[in-house]
Design an enzyme around this catalytic site. Structure first.
Site, PDB file in Angstrom:
ATOM      1  NE  ARG A  61      -2.104  -1.341   3.671  1.00  0.00           N
ATOM      2  CZ  ARG A  61      -1.631  -0.495   4.560  1.00  0.00           C
ATOM      3  NH1 ARG A  61      -1.789   0.811   4.398  1.00  0.00           N
ATOM      4  NH2 ARG A  61      -0.980  -0.933   5.631  1.00  0.00           N
ATOM      5  CE  LYS A 201      -6.383  -3.525   4.413  1.00  0.00           C
ATOM      6  NZ  LYS A 201      -7.017  -4.172   5.586  1.00  0.00           N
ATOM      7  CG  HIS A 220      -7.312  -3.795  10.251  1.00  0.00           C
ATOM      8  ND1 HIS A 220      -5.968  -3.549  10.430  1.00  0.00           N
ATOM      9  CD2 HIS A 220      -7.393  -4.559   9.124  1.00  0.00           C
ATOM     10  CE1 HIS A 220      -5.277  -4.133   9.476  1.00  0.00           C
ATOM     11  NE2 HIS A 220      -6.117  -4.743   8.671  1.00  0.00           N
ATOM     12  CB  SER A 238      -0.590  -6.535   6.983  1.00  0.00           C
ATOM     13  OG  SER A 238      -1.797  -6.067   6.429  1.00  0.00           O
ATOM     14  CE  LYS A 242      -6.181  -8.376  10.213  1.00  0.00           C
ATOM     15  NZ  LYS A 242      -4.879  -8.114   9.580  1.00  0.00           N
ATOM     16  CB  THR A 243      -4.857 -14.397   7.401  1.00  0.00           C
ATOM     17  OG1 THR A 243      -5.337 -13.127   6.943  1.00  0.00           O
ATOM     18  CG2 THR A 243      -5.329 -15.484   6.456  1.00  0.00           C
ATOM     19  CG  ASP A 257      -7.952  -7.486   6.481  1.00  0.00           C
ATOM     20  OD1 ASP A 257      -7.136  -7.396   7.413  1.00  0.00           O
ATOM     21  OD2 ASP A 257      -7.979  -6.690   5.528  1.00  0.00           O
ATOM     22  NE  ARG A 322      -0.473  -9.101   1.822  1.00  0.00           N
ATOM     23  CZ  ARG A 322      -1.069  -8.752   2.958  1.00  0.00           C
ATOM     24  NH1 ARG A 322      -2.152  -9.393   3.352  1.00  0.00           N
ATOM     25  NH2 ARG A 322      -0.597  -7.782   3.692  1.00  0.00           N
TER      26      ARG A 322
END
Length: 536
Positions: A61, A201, A220, A238, A242-243, A257, A322
């Site tokens: 990003r 996003k 988030h 990130s 989390k995932t 997410d 990713r």
């Protein structure tokens, strides 16, 4: 050719009609988007069936290139310390230039939803010049049914044109890359970057602005739920897990997410997952690994070997490799994207200082302190220019996506935690045995065992010690967990060096929290870590 535009009912007029585009491909399926992507040399197909695309210069990003239109709606409601501002006239100029830019181009449009809760969802039209971007966002958002598509009326429009270069003098930005958000007209324009994550996003940012007005908490976070309806929410930036940690085969995955928390419970904003793949292995993360071997998954910046097999250990393009896949690729994913109110909140941090314990029990006040602090480390490749982990504070565990002041989200979360009597935990997935460069990452096996004990309730019955630096409670022993790892000081070779590092981090917390002191009560202020006298 089908002419189309996007509307805003409040304005009562068309704001853009892309009538000069050569052709527009509407709501193409996966197979059709594969054909288009490969024919246009945008991507190639991996041996396992995934579509592989490269994003060029931008492999993460570009938060400094995100700007919000400052108008009557946003002037007093946007957190301008965190958001760049452009004028309505500059946005209109960008809009006109974008319209001219698409003259003669082929475009792809997907009509999708942001939000699994029909009462709080946003109808989103996404317009792309890349076919693989259209597949990416089709994977990431929620797909309307055939009946819903027949009467679809967009409320938000995202235009993503990587080949367009912004002009700082004309458009009020700082570079050729620009993510321009008009919250009044619900339009986002993304130019000068091929990084697909900007699209998802932008929808999250729009929902983060809109939902608090309805007393819905945007988060988030990832979320999963046990067979007893015990929902767990995992906050984190990130790279903090989390995932990975929410993809638990013993629990139903709600989402990885972005979620909302309303009076009816938790709901996913998305219909897919966007997982990091660097050093991904079948043994450590079988559910996520399996998605990378399927038709329909998008692999982003993943290197292929001579047989076109993904090499997840190769970070030569970026550490931020990713995979984007629809959530139903995970076997135990929720069919509804909704779950009851949380029983547990997990705040994930990748502590690059090697100071924090692998898990700590938080009081309500401590939970608010750490939520507003949002301490973690930026992981290599997540943002442009970040090549190794850096200690950072990202309020609400997602500052780049929070257009309102953090106190708005903090007050909503505090209200919900108290109302539903939620247990809160701080989990360090970062370093142990020393700081980054000396220590090593927390073993995922230990993290999973600690989380399992927290979520099944058994951890609350453990013996705890009071951390001398941070004041939270830390378990002294947990079944199937190395006792030594629970006390980070004992994992360091030099205990005095640990003490110095801990106090350095405590000082950083205190300095960072000064900006929030006017917005919190005394209990929350006192919940922060304490600096010790140097003579102690």
């Amino acid at each position: 050719m089908r002419e189309f535009g996007f509307r805003n009912s409040e304005l009562g007029r068309e704001t853009l009609t892309l009538k000069d585009a050569q052709s527009v491909y509407w709501n193409l399926t996966e197979a059709e988007l594969y054909e288009q992507s490969i024919a246009r040399n945008e991507a190639k197909m991996a041996a396992g069936g995934a579509l592989v695309a490269l994003t060029g210069e931008h492999t993460g990003r570009s938060p400094k290139d995100k700007f919000v239109v400052k108008d009557a709606t946003t002037k007093d409601s946007v957190w301008w310390d965190n958001c760049g501002a452009i004028t309505p006239e500059q946005f209109d100029c960008l809009l006109a230039d974008v319209q001219q830019h698409v003259d003669g181009k082929e475009l792809f449009a997907q009509d999708l939803y942001g939000g699994a809760d029909s009462q709080n969802r946003l109808a989103v039209r996404v317009i792309n010049e890349f076919a693989w971007h259209s597949l990416f966002i089709r994977n990431m958002l929620l797909r309307p049914t055939r009946d819903e598509l027949s009467s679809f009326s967009e409320e938000m429009t995202v235009i993503d044109l990587p080949s367009f270069k912004a002009d700082p003098a004309r458009h009020g930005c700082r570079s050729e890359t620009l993510i321009a958000c008009d919250f009044t007209r619900k339009i986002v324009i993304i130019v000068g970057t091929s990084y697909a994550g900007e699209m998802k996003k932008s929808v999250f940012t729009m929902l983060n602005f809109l939902l608090p007005e309805s007393r819905v908490m945007p988060m988030h976070c990832s979320a999963n739920v046990g067979d007893k309806g015990d929902t767990a929410v995992f906050f984190g930036l990130s790279g903090t897990g989390k995932t990975t940690l929410s993809a638990d085969p013993s629990r139903t995955l709600v989402g990885d997410d972005e979620h909302g928390w309303s009076e009816d419970g938790v709901f996913n904003f998305e219909g897919g997952c966007y997982a990091k793949t660097i050093r991904l292995s079948q043994e450590a993360e079988p559910e996520i690994y399996a998605t990378t071997q399927r038709f329909g998954t998008v692999l982003e910046n993943v290197v292929l070997d001579e047989q076109r097999r993904p090499d997840f250990d190769d970070g030569s393009l970026t550490e931020n490799t990713r995979c984007a896949y629809p959530i139903h690729f995970i076997p135990n994913a929720s069919e509804t994207g909704k779950a009851p109110h949380p029983k547990n909140i997990i705040m994930l941090t990748a502590d690059a200082f090697g100071v924090l314990p692998p898990i700590a029990k938080l009081t309500g006040a401590q939970a608010m302190y750490h939520f507003l602090s949002g301490y973690t480390a930026k992981v290599a490749g997540t943002e442009k220019g970040v090549v190794e982990p850096q200690a950072t504070f990202s309020t609400c565990f997602g500052a780049p996506f929070m257009p309102r002041h953090p106190s708005v989200y903090g007050a909503l979360l505090k209200e919900l935690i108290e109302k539903h009597n939620v247990d809160c935990w701080l989990v360090n997935t970062g370093w142990t045995g020393g700081a980054y460069g000396t220590g090593h990452r927390m073993p995922i096996k230990e993290t999973r065992a600690l989380l399992a004990a927290a979520l099944d309730g058994s951890l609350k019955g453990a013996q705890f010690r009071l951390d001398e630096n941070f004041g939270f409670e830390v378990p002294t022993s947990v079944h199937d967990v190395d006792t030594r790892i629970l006390d980070p000081k004992t994992t360091w070779d030099d205990s005095a060096a640990y003490d110095a590092q801990a106090q350095k981090l405590v000082s950083m917390f205190a300095d960072n929290f000064q900006s929030f002191e006017a917005y919190v009560d005394g209990e929350t202020l006192e919940a922060g870590p304490a600096l010790r006298d140097a003579a102690e």
